[in-house]
Design a protein around this motif. Structure first.
Motif, PDB file in Angstrom:
ATOM      1  N   PRO A  64      68.870 -81.657 -39.597  1.00 54.04           N
ATOM      2  CA  PRO A  64      69.568 -82.538 -40.539  1.00 54.04           C
ATOM      3  C   PRO A  64      69.626 -81.930 -41.940  1.00 54.04           C
ATOM      4  O   PRO A  64      68.705 -81.237 -42.377  1.00 54.04           O
ATOM      5  CB  PRO A  64      68.729 -83.819 -40.529  1.00 54.04           C
ATOM      6  CG  PRO A  64      68.014 -83.786 -39.213  1.00 54.04           C
ATOM      7  CD  PRO A  64      67.757 -82.336 -38.921  1.00 54.04           C
ATOM      8  N   TYR A  65      70.722 -82.222 -42.637  1.00 55.27           N
ATOM      9  CA  TYR A  65      70.883 -81.719 -44.002  1.00 55.27           C
ATOM     10  C   TYR A  65      69.939 -82.473 -44.925  1.00 55.27           C
ATOM     11  O   TYR A  65      69.841 -83.698 -44.862  1.00 55.27           O
ATOM     12  CB  TYR A  65      72.334 -81.914 -44.465  1.00 55.27           C
ATOM     13  CG  TYR A  65      72.624 -81.320 -45.817  1.00 55.27           C
ATOM     14  CD1 TYR A  65      72.675 -79.944 -45.984  1.00 55.27           C
ATOM     15  CD2 TYR A  65      72.828 -82.139 -46.927  1.00 55.27           C
ATOM     16  CE1 TYR A  65      72.936 -79.385 -47.215  1.00 55.27           C
ATOM     17  CE2 TYR A  65      73.090 -81.578 -48.171  1.00 55.27           C
ATOM     18  CZ  TYR A  65      73.144 -80.204 -48.308  1.00 55.27           C
ATOM     19  OH  TYR A  65      73.401 -79.661 -49.542  1.00 55.27           O
ATOM     20  N   PRO A  66      69.213 -81.772 -45.790  1.00 53.88           N
ATOM     21  CA  PRO A  66      68.231 -82.448 -46.667  1.00 53.88           C
ATOM     22  C   PRO A  66      68.902 -83.166 -47.825  1.00 53.88           C
ATOM     23  O   PRO A  66      70.095 -82.988 -48.085  1.00 53.88           O
ATOM     24  CB  PRO A  66      67.383 -81.279 -47.172  1.00 53.88           C
ATOM     25  CG  PRO A  66      68.345 -80.119 -47.182  1.00 53.88           C
ATOM     26  CD  PRO A  66      69.233 -80.320 -45.982  1.00 53.88           C
ATOM     27  N   VAL A 108      72.771 -91.490 -45.199  1.00 50.32           N
ATOM     28  CA  VAL A 108      72.435 -90.098 -44.899  1.00 50.32           C
ATOM     29  C   VAL A 108      73.002 -89.185 -45.986  1.00 50.32           C
ATOM     30  O   VAL A 108      74.058 -89.448 -46.546  1.00 50.32           O
ATOM     31  CB  VAL A 108      72.995 -89.684 -43.524  1.00 50.32           C
ATOM     32  CG1 VAL A 108      72.334 -90.481 -42.421  1.00 50.32           C
ATOM     33  CG2 VAL A 108      74.511 -89.856 -43.475  1.00 50.32           C
ATOM     34  N   PRO A 109      72.294 -88.100 -46.299  1.00 50.46           N
ATOM     35  CA  PRO A 109      72.832 -87.123 -47.247  1.00 50.46           C
ATOM     36  C   PRO A 109      73.843 -86.219 -46.558  1.00 50.46           C
ATOM     37  O   PRO A 109      73.725 -85.934 -45.359  1.00 50.46           O
ATOM     38  CB  PRO A 109      71.591 -86.337 -47.683  1.00 50.46           C
ATOM     39  CG  PRO A 109      70.670 -86.426 -46.506  1.00 50.46           C
ATOM     40  CD  PRO A 109      70.919 -87.782 -45.885  1.00 50.46           C
ATOM     41  N   LEU A 110      74.828 -85.742 -47.299  1.00 48.29           N
ATOM     42  CA  LEU A 110      75.843 -84.846 -46.767  1.00 48.29           C
ATOM     43  C   LEU A 110      76.041 -83.672 -47.717  1.00 48.29           C
ATOM     44  O   LEU A 110      75.939 -83.820 -48.937  1.00 48.29           O
ATOM     45  CB  LEU A 110      77.181 -85.585 -46.585  1.00 48.29           C
ATOM     46  CG  LEU A 110      77.207 -86.733 -45.579  1.00 48.29           C
ATOM     47  CD1 LEU A 110      78.565 -87.429 -45.613  1.00 48.29           C
ATOM     48  CD2 LEU A 110      76.908 -86.239 -44.170  1.00 48.29           C
ATOM     49  N   PHE A 111      76.335 -82.521 -47.138  1.00 48.33           N
ATOM     50  CA  PHE A 111      76.591 -81.328 -47.943  1.00 48.33           C
ATOM     51  C   PHE A 111      77.811 -81.555 -48.837  1.00 48.33           C
ATOM     52  O   PHE A 111      78.834 -82.070 -48.407  1.00 48.33           O
ATOM     53  CB  PHE A 111      76.835 -80.131 -47.015  1.00 48.33           C
ATOM     54  CG  PHE A 111      77.333 -78.910 -47.722  1.00 48.33           C
ATOM     55  CD1 PHE A 111      76.579 -78.322 -48.727  1.00 48.33           C
ATOM     56  CD2 PHE A 111      78.555 -78.348 -47.402  1.00 48.33           C
ATOM     57  CE1 PHE A 111      77.032 -77.191 -49.390  1.00 48.33           C
ATOM     58  CE2 PHE A 111      79.019 -77.224 -48.049  1.00 48.33           C
ATOM     59  CZ  PHE A 111      78.255 -76.644 -49.056  1.00 48.33           C
ATOM     60  N   GLY A 112      77.684 -81.173 -50.099  1.00 50.34           N
ATOM     61  CA  GLY A 112      78.804 -81.301 -51.034  1.00 50.34           C
ATOM     62  C   GLY A 112      78.926 -82.654 -51.678  1.00 50.34           C
ATOM     63  O   GLY A 112      79.940 -82.937 -52.331  1.00 50.34           O
ATOM     64  N   HIS A 118      75.147 -91.779 -47.750  1.00 47.53           N
ATOM     65  CA  HIS A 118      76.310 -92.480 -47.208  1.00 47.53           C
ATOM     66  C   HIS A 118      75.918 -93.365 -46.023  1.00 47.53           C
ATOM     67  O   HIS A 118      75.236 -92.917 -45.101  1.00 47.53           O
ATOM     68  CB  HIS A 118      77.366 -91.462 -46.776  1.00 47.53           C
ATOM     69  CG  HIS A 118      77.792 -90.548 -47.871  1.00 47.53           C
ATOM     70  ND1 HIS A 118      78.856 -90.820 -48.697  1.00 47.53           N
ATOM     71  CD2 HIS A 118      77.261 -89.364 -48.301  1.00 47.53           C
ATOM     72  CE1 HIS A 118      78.991 -89.841 -49.578  1.00 47.53           C
ATOM     73  NE2 HIS A 118      78.026 -88.949 -49.359  1.00 47.53           N
ATOM     74  N   THR A 119      76.379 -94.616 -46.063  1.00 49.33           N
ATOM     75  CA  THR A 119      76.164 -95.539 -44.950  1.00 49.33           C
ATOM     76  C   THR A 119      77.351 -95.555 -43.993  1.00 49.33           C
ATOM     77  O   THR A 119      77.244 -96.079 -42.895  1.00 49.33           O
ATOM     78  CB  THR A 119      75.923 -96.968 -45.483  1.00 49.33           C
ATOM     79  OG1 THR A 119      77.042 -97.367 -46.294  1.00 49.33           O
ATOM     80  CG2 THR A 119      74.663 -97.024 -46.325  1.00 49.33           C
TER      81      THR A 119
END
Length: 236
Positions: free
Chosen positions: A110-112, A33-37, A42-43
């Motif tokens: 969800p964060y893009p 998944v993508p995360l801000f910053g 990330h798995t």
């Protein structure tokens, strides 16, 4: 011993739960998944949930109960490490908000996927070059004007020399700045990836080690051993 139960509630009471989540699956989901910053997908992520709480008193003990969820956020392993090791430093650690309530918006979309940092730096370099090229074009046009007029005084030459020097200096400094920023960002991304890999390897080795230990104990004792059972291990 009193069995009577009393329950206490207050707006200031709360509980926080920290958990680790694995993001697997097939296709796109298998990439994490993508995360801000973060420039990575990330798995393995760390989730923090804050909830309202109440406390009941019975059997001469306090029992804390979960209430309504107030806030849920997610971060990478590297962001978690940064947060817990930077008390009072900097502007804060980036996190990805997933849920806010109590007069908030509730579930957050969800964060893009983050934009490509390589493409961003390329665009910034192109913009810097274009700006400095405009300055050089102005100097070139002024030289053409003086040639056309057939005369150039000392003041005209001094102005050309000054403007040309400014254009050269701006071109060198802006290009160097963008390259240094790109280098720092790449080093940060590599360091973040190392933390993620180390955390994954540590978690995997721990899981495999616990499984191997349980299998050895089953072989020795001839009966199933459940996780959490108490047992003594003799070495030597």
């Amino acid at each position: 011993m009193s069995r009577e139960e009393t329950v206490q509630k207050h707006p200031a009471m709360g509980l926080v739960v920290i958990s680790k989540t694995s993001h697997g699956g097939t296709g796109r989901a298998s990439r994490g998944v993508p995360l801000f910053g973060s420039d990575l997908r990330h798995t393995e992520t760390v989730s923090i949930t804050v909830m309202e709480s109440s406390v009941s008193r019975s059997l001469s003990n306090d029992w804390h109960h979960q209430g309504r969820r107030l806030l849920e956020l997610r971060m990478s392993t590297a962001q978690w490490a940064q947060m817990v090791s930077s008390f009072g430093n900097g502007n804060g650690t980036p996190v990805t908000l997933e849920y806010i309530t109590r007069d908030g918006p509730g579930r957050i979309e969800p964060y893009p996927d983050p934009p490509s940092k390589i493409e961003q730096f390329e665009q910034e370099v192109e913009a810097s070059v274009a700006s400095n090229t405009d300055r050089l074009k102005d100097v070139h046009a002024e030289i053409a004007r003086l040639i056309g007029s057939g005369k150039a005084g000392k003041r005209d030459l001094e102005a050309l020399h000054r403007n040309l020097g400014l254009a050269i200096s701006a071109n060198a400094s802006s290009a160097t700045f963008v390259v240094e920023q790109h280098k720092e960002r790449m080093e940060q991304t590599v360091a973040e990836a190392k933390i993620e890999v180390e955390a994954y390897v540590t978690e995997t080795l721990g899981r495999l080690g616990r499984r191997a230990l349980l299998e050895q104990l089953q072989d020795r004792q001839g009966e199933p051993v459940l996780p959490g059972d108490g047992f003594d291990i003799e070495i030597g």
